[in-house]
Motif scaffolding. Structure first.
Motif, short mmCIF file in Angstrom:
data_model
loop_
_atom_site.label_atom_id
_atom_site.label_comp_id
_atom_site.label_asym_id
_atom_site.label_seq_id
_atom_site.Cartn_x
_atom_site.Cartn_y
_atom_site.Cartn_z
N CYS A 108 0.73 -1.27 0.01
CA CYS A 108 -0.05 -0.05 0.11
C CYS A 108 0.96 1.38 -0.16
O CYS A 108 0.51 2.28 -0.60
CB CYS A 108 -1.00 -0.09 1.01
N TRP A 109 1.95 1.34 0.68
CA TRP A 109 3.16 2.47 0.50
C TRP A 109 3.36 2.45 -0.74
O TRP A 109 3.40 3.56 -1.38
CB TRP A 109 3.96 2.44 1.47
N THR A 110 3.82 1.42 -1.25
CA THR A 110 4.21 1.36 -2.71
C THR A 110 3.41 2.01 -3.69
O THR A 110 3.62 2.82 -4.63
CB THR A 110 4.66 0.06 -3.19
N ILE A 111 2.14 1.47 -3.87
CA ILE A 111 1.15 1.81 -4.63
C ILE A 111 0.74 3.34 -4.60
O ILE A 111 0.51 3.97 -5.55
CB ILE A 111 -0.21 1.06 -4.74
N ALA A 112 0.85 4.01 -3.31
CA ALA A 112 0.52 5.38 -3.01
C ALA A 112 1.70 6.11 -3.83
O ALA A 112 1.10 7.14 -4.27
CB ALA A 112 0.23 5.61 -1.54
N GLY A 113 2.84 5.79 -3.73
CA GLY A 113 3.77 6.40 -4.49
C GLY A 113 3.70 6.42 -5.96
O GLY A 113 3.91 7.51 -6.57
N TYR A 114 3.33 5.28 -6.40
CA TYR A 114 3.07 5.10 -7.73
C TYR A 114 1.95 5.99 -8.21
O TYR A 114 2.08 6.64 -9.36
CB TYR A 114 2.93 3.67 -8.21
N MET A 115 0.89 5.86 -7.58
CA MET A 115 -0.29 6.66 -7.94
C MET A 115 0.15 8.27 -7.60
O MET A 115 -0.56 9.20 -8.49
CB MET A 115 -1.55 6.40 -6.94
N SER A 116 0.67 8.71 -6.71
CA SER A 116 1.21 10.06 -6.56
C SER A 116 1.94 10.64 -7.82
O SER A 116 1.99 11.79 -8.02
CB SER A 116 2.03 10.35 -5.20
N ARG A 117 2.76 9.74 -8.29
CA ARG A 117 3.26 9.99 -9.85
C ARG A 117 2.78 9.69 -10.87
O ARG A 117 3.48 9.93 -12.23
CB ARG A 117 4.78 9.76 -9.46
N SER A 118 1.59 9.11 -11.02
CA SER A 118 0.68 8.86 -12.06
C SER A 118 1.51 7.89 -13.17
O SER A 118 1.60 7.92 -14.41
CB SER A 118 0.29 9.96 -13.09
N SER A 119 2.23 6.67 -12.08
CA SER A 119 2.91 5.75 -13.04
C SER A 119 2.17 4.85 -14.10
O SER A 119 1.00 4.60 -13.59
CB SER A 119 3.78 5.05 -11.89
N ARG A 120 2.78 4.52 -15.09
CA ARG A 120 2.11 3.85 -15.94
C ARG A 120 1.99 2.35 -15.51
O ARG A 120 1.20 1.54 -16.25
CB ARG A 120 2.70 3.78 -17.43
N PHE A 121 2.57 2.20 -14.61
CA PHE A 121 2.56 0.54 -13.97
C PHE A 121 1.39 0.16 -13.03
O PHE A 121 1.65 -0.81 -12.41
CB PHE A 121 3.86 0.23 -13.36
N ILE A 122 0.70 1.33 -12.75
CA ILE A 122 -0.30 1.22 -11.73
C ILE A 122 -1.09 0.11 -11.94
O ILE A 122 -1.50 -0.73 -11.08
CB ILE A 122 -1.21 2.55 -11.48
N PRO A 123 -1.94 -0.06 -13.28
CA PRO A 123 -2.55 -1.02 -13.42
C PRO A 123 -2.21 -2.45 -13.13
O PRO A 123 -2.68 -3.37 -12.61
CB PRO A 123 -2.95 -1.19 -14.99
N ASN A 124 -1.09 -2.69 -13.48
CA ASN A 124 -0.24 -3.98 -13.02
C ASN A 124 0.08 -4.32 -11.48
O ASN A 124 -0.31 -5.47 -11.11
CB ASN A 124 1.30 -3.94 -13.64
N ILE A 125 0.00 -3.14 -10.79
CA ILE A 125 0.53 -3.40 -9.32
C ILE A 125 -0.73 -3.52 -8.72
O ILE A 125 -0.74 -4.31 -7.54
CB ILE A 125 1.45 -2.01 -8.93
N VAL A 126 -1.82 -2.64 -9.05
CA VAL A 126 -2.96 -2.75 -8.37
C VAL A 126 -3.56 -3.95 -8.13
O VAL A 126 -4.30 -4.59 -7.21
CB VAL A 126 -3.97 -1.61 -8.90
N ARG A 127 -3.22 -4.84 -9.18
CA ARG A 127 -3.82 -6.39 -9.09
C ARG A 127 -3.06 -7.06 -7.67
O ARG A 127 -3.97 -7.89 -7.03
CB ARG A 127 -3.67 -7.02 -10.46
N SER A 128 -1.94 -6.83 -7.82
CA SER A 128 -1.12 -7.42 -6.28
C SER A 128 -1.76 -6.95 -5.05
O SER A 128 -1.97 -7.72 -4.23
CB SER A 128 0.23 -7.23 -6.59
#
Length: 110
Positions: free
Chosen positions: A45-65
């Protein structure tokens, strides 16, 4: 997608991570499986928050995990009557709801 569009998901992720960290600390020693799952959940959750804060293109991949780990954590915490476990489970379930929205949007775009 600008990071502002992720704000409710970021908030849910941070809240989930916070509750999981607290639960893990409380369960260390007495309920090791709960503590391990909470630590895993907090980290993702800490990780995905970081990815979302920078609008990473990898969000859809990580969100499944994130969904898988948060659901596992919630299921474990729901087994215990401790307030910290119940709070953690609730935060995990709320995060899963937010993550599913992101996953649904990603699936619709594919």
């Amino acid at each position: 997608m600008p990071h502002q569009q992720y704000q409710t998901s970021i908030d849910a992720a941070i809240h989930c991570a916070y509750e999981c960290e607290h639960c893990a600390d409380q369960c260390l020693g007495s309920m090791p499986e709960c503590a391990r799952l909470c630590r895993d959940c907090a980290q993702i959750c800490w990780t995905i928050a970081g990815y979302m804060s920078r609008s990473s293109r990898f969000i859809p991949n990580i969100v499944r995990s994130c969904i898988e780990i948060c659901e596992a954590c919630a299921s474990e915490c729901e087994k215990h009557d401790n307030p910290h476990c119940q709070n953690c489970a609730q935060a995990c379930r709320q995060a899963v709801q937010e993550y599913r929205k992101i996953a649904d949007i990603a699936a619709a775009r594919a």
